[in-house]
Design a protein around this motif. Sequence first.
Motif, PDB file in Angstrom:
ATOM      1  N   ASN A  82       0.822  -1.204   0.000  1.00  0.00           N
ATOM      2  CA  ASN A  82       0.000   0.000   0.000  1.00  0.00           C
ATOM      3  C   ASN A  82       0.863   1.264   0.000  1.00  0.00           C
ATOM      4  O   ASN A  82       0.596   2.208  -0.734  1.00  0.00           O
ATOM      5  CB  ASN A  82      -0.956   0.003   1.200  1.00  0.00           C
ATOM      6  N   VAL A  83       1.909   1.263   0.818  1.00  0.00           N
ATOM      7  CA  VAL A  83       2.829   2.407   0.841  1.00  0.00           C
ATOM      8  C   VAL A  83       3.493   2.564  -0.524  1.00  0.00           C
ATOM      9  O   VAL A  83       3.610   3.678  -1.044  1.00  0.00           O
ATOM     10  CB  VAL A  83       3.894   2.258   1.957  1.00  0.00           C
ATOM     11  N   TYR A  84       3.892   1.458  -1.125  1.00  0.00           N
ATOM     12  CA  TYR A  84       4.523   1.535  -2.442  1.00  0.00           C
ATOM     13  C   TYR A  84       3.585   2.164  -3.467  1.00  0.00           C
ATOM     14  O   TYR A  84       3.947   3.118  -4.152  1.00  0.00           O
ATOM     15  CB  TYR A  84       4.957   0.138  -2.916  1.00  0.00           C
ATOM     16  N   PHE A  85       2.374   1.650  -3.568  1.00  0.00           N
ATOM     17  CA  PHE A  85       1.462   2.132  -4.604  1.00  0.00           C
ATOM     18  C   PHE A  85       0.851   3.495  -4.289  1.00  0.00           C
ATOM     19  O   PHE A  85       0.506   4.240  -5.200  1.00  0.00           O
ATOM     20  CB  PHE A  85       0.346   1.110  -4.863  1.00  0.00           C
ATOM     21  N   GLU A  86       0.718   3.842  -3.027  1.00  0.00           N
ATOM     22  CA  GLU A  86       0.098   5.107  -2.659  1.00  0.00           C
ATOM     23  C   GLU A  86       1.099   6.239  -2.461  1.00  0.00           C
ATOM     24  O   GLU A  86       0.741   7.404  -2.612  1.00  0.00           O
ATOM     25  CB  GLU A  86      -0.725   4.942  -1.374  1.00  0.00           C
ATOM     26  N   ALA A  87       2.355   5.921  -2.084  1.00  0.00           N
ATOM     27  CA  ALA A  87       3.271   6.999  -1.699  1.00  0.00           C
ATOM     28  C   ALA A  87       4.725   6.762  -2.053  1.00  0.00           C
ATOM     29  O   ALA A  87       5.608   7.340  -1.432  1.00  0.00           O
ATOM     30  CB  ALA A  87       3.149   7.219  -0.190  1.00  0.00           C
ATOM     31  N   ARG A  88       5.007   5.974  -3.072  1.00  0.00           N
ATOM     32  CA  ARG A  88       6.406   5.654  -3.360  1.00  0.00           C
ATOM     33  C   ARG A  88       7.240   6.883  -3.716  1.00  0.00           C
ATOM     34  O   ARG A  88       8.444   6.881  -3.528  1.00  0.00           O
ATOM     35  CB  ARG A  88       6.519   4.589  -4.439  1.00  0.00           C
ATOM     36  N   GLY A  89       6.631   7.956  -4.178  1.00  0.00           N
ATOM     37  CA  GLY A  89       7.380   9.163  -4.524  1.00  0.00           C
ATOM     38  C   GLY A  89       7.493  10.164  -3.388  1.00  0.00           C
ATOM     39  O   GLY A  89       8.124  11.211  -3.532  1.00  0.00           O
ATOM     40  N   GLU A  90       6.925   9.838  -2.246  1.00  0.00           N
ATOM     41  CA  GLU A  90       6.935  10.751  -1.099  1.00  0.00           C
ATOM     42  C   GLU A  90       8.168  10.531  -0.232  1.00  0.00           C
ATOM     43  O   GLU A  90       8.818   9.496  -0.301  1.00  0.00           O
ATOM     44  CB  GLU A  90       5.682  10.523  -0.236  1.00  0.00           C
TER      45      GLU A  90
ATOM     46  N   THR B 280      -9.055  -5.665  10.213  1.00  0.00           N
ATOM     47  CA  THR B 280      -7.633  -5.941  10.026  1.00  0.00           C
ATOM     48  C   THR B 280      -7.082  -4.966   8.994  1.00  0.00           C
ATOM     49  O   THR B 280      -7.832  -4.335   8.239  1.00  0.00           O
ATOM     50  CB  THR B 280      -7.401  -7.384   9.523  1.00  0.00           C
ATOM     51  N   VAL B 281      -5.767  -4.863   8.953  1.00  0.00           N
ATOM     52  CA  VAL B 281      -5.105  -4.026   7.952  1.00  0.00           C
ATOM     53  C   VAL B 281      -5.492  -4.473   6.542  1.00  0.00           C
ATOM     54  O   VAL B 281      -5.779  -3.655   5.674  1.00  0.00           O
ATOM     55  CB  VAL B 281      -3.571  -4.061   8.154  1.00  0.00           C
ATOM     56  N   VAL B 282      -5.521  -5.767   6.312  1.00  0.00           N
ATOM     57  CA  VAL B 282      -5.881  -6.297   4.995  1.00  0.00           C
ATOM     58  C   VAL B 282      -7.309  -5.907   4.634  1.00  0.00           C
ATOM     59  O   VAL B 282      -7.584  -5.498   3.505  1.00  0.00           O
ATOM     60  CB  VAL B 282      -5.688  -7.835   4.944  1.00  0.00           C
ATOM     61  N   GLU B 283      -8.229  -5.990   5.587  1.00  0.00           N
ATOM     62  CA  GLU B 283      -9.623  -5.602   5.327  1.00  0.00           C
ATOM     63  C   GLU B 283      -9.727  -4.123   4.987  1.00  0.00           C
ATOM     64  O   GLU B 283     -10.481  -3.736   4.092  1.00  0.00           O
ATOM     65  CB  GLU B 283     -10.506  -5.922   6.541  1.00  0.00           C
ATOM     66  N   VAL B 284      -8.972  -3.287   5.671  1.00  0.00           N
ATOM     67  CA  VAL B 284      -8.990  -1.845   5.387  1.00  0.00           C
ATOM     68  C   VAL B 284      -8.459  -1.566   3.991  1.00  0.00           C
ATOM     69  O   VAL B 284      -9.071  -0.834   3.209  1.00  0.00           O
ATOM     70  CB  VAL B 284      -8.168  -1.060   6.443  1.00  0.00           C
ATOM     71  N   ILE B 285      -7.319  -2.139   3.658  1.00  0.00           N
ATOM     72  CA  ILE B 285      -6.683  -1.860   2.373  1.00  0.00           C
ATOM     73  C   ILE B 285      -7.510  -2.396   1.202  1.00  0.00           C
ATOM     74  O   ILE B 285      -7.612  -1.752   0.159  1.00  0.00           O
ATOM     75  CB  ILE B 285      -5.243  -2.418   2.337  1.00  0.00           C
ATOM     76  N   THR B 286      -8.123  -3.562   1.369  1.00  0.00           N
ATOM     77  CA  THR B 286      -8.852  -4.174   0.255  1.00  0.00           C
ATOM     78  C   THR B 286     -10.335  -3.787   0.217  1.00  0.00           C
ATOM     79  O   THR B 286     -11.061  -4.251  -0.662  1.00  0.00           O
ATOM     80  CB  THR B 286      -8.731  -5.716   0.306  1.00  0.00           C
ATOM     81  N   ALA B 287     -10.765  -2.917   1.133  1.00  0.00           N
ATOM     82  CA  ALA B 287     -12.166  -2.478   1.119  1.00  0.00           C
ATOM     83  C   ALA B 287     -12.476  -1.736  -0.176  1.00  0.00           C
ATOM     84  O   ALA B 287     -11.623  -1.048  -0.738  1.00  0.00           O
ATOM     85  CB  ALA B 287     -12.448  -1.581   2.327  1.00  0.00           C
ATOM     86  N   SER B 288     -13.691  -1.865  -0.640  1.00  0.00           N
ATOM     87  CA  SER B 288     -14.116  -1.256  -1.896  1.00  0.00           C
ATOM     88  C   SER B 288     -13.916   0.260  -1.897  1.00  0.00           C
ATOM     89  O   SER B 288     -14.259   0.940  -0.938  1.00  0.00           O
ATOM     90  CB  SER B 288     -15.598  -1.581  -2.127  1.00  0.00           C
ATOM     91  N   LYS B 289     -13.314   0.754  -2.955  1.00  0.00           N
ATOM     92  CA  LYS B 289     -13.128   2.190  -3.214  1.00  0.00           C
ATOM     93  C   LYS B 289     -12.338   2.919  -2.132  1.00  0.00           C
ATOM     94  O   LYS B 289     -12.573   4.088  -1.863  1.00  0.00           O
ATOM     95  CB  LYS B 289     -14.482   2.863  -3.430  1.00  0.00           C
ATOM     96  N   GLN B 290     -11.374   2.248  -1.509  1.00  0.00           N
ATOM     97  CA  GLN B 290     -10.548   2.897  -0.496  1.00  0.00           C
ATOM     98  C   GLN B 290      -9.187   3.296  -1.046  1.00  0.00           C
ATOM     99  O   GLN B 290      -8.743   4.405  -0.841  1.00  0.00           O
ATOM    100  CB  GLN B 290     -10.380   1.982   0.719  1.00  0.00           C
ATOM    101  N   PHE B 291      -8.540   2.385  -1.737  1.00  0.00           N
ATOM    102  CA  PHE B 291      -7.219   2.649  -2.298  1.00  0.00           C
ATOM    103  C   PHE B 291      -7.242   2.250  -3.768  1.00  0.00           C
ATOM    104  O   PHE B 291      -7.574   1.117  -4.108  1.00  0.00           O
ATOM    105  CB  PHE B 291      -6.143   1.877  -1.526  1.00  0.00           C
TER     106      PHE B 291
END
Length: 133
Positions: free
Chosen positions: A12-20, A42-53
């Motif tokens: 998630n950090v890679y795809f959302e903020a790799r240039g930061e 869980t972290v996995v549930e948060v990241i994979t939730a619909s329309k979040q990331f």
Amino acid sequence: NFLDALVWMTLNVYFEARGEGLRGKMDIVHVVHNRSEIRKQTVVEVITASKQFSWVNKDASVQPLVNNTSLVYDMIKCVKAVYLAEAERIQGENRGMIDHYFNPNKVMPKWADKLTYVHDEGNHRFFTSKRTK
């Protein structure tokens, strides 16, 4: 489990903020961690939730997986640092309340005006859904 959370958070950090910078990457980790606490997921549930990331959305174009090993290690160190030092704040700043963010150069979500602005870091604008006093 911790290993699953670490892998998903790293991606998630890679795809959302790799240039930061490091602080921007750490803020992304804080957002996911705080959502996990607030939503009792869980972290996995948060990241994979619909329309979040965007990188995990079904309608998103699939981005190539990470091939740069040193970048992956950098992301893992960042995620690990946040997990191990959650109570510690960068230079006395309270970053623990952030649970939403977006890149104002790419999108202006409708929910943004309903949340409390916390700060900008790099290309991201961070918010909290908790009421501030």
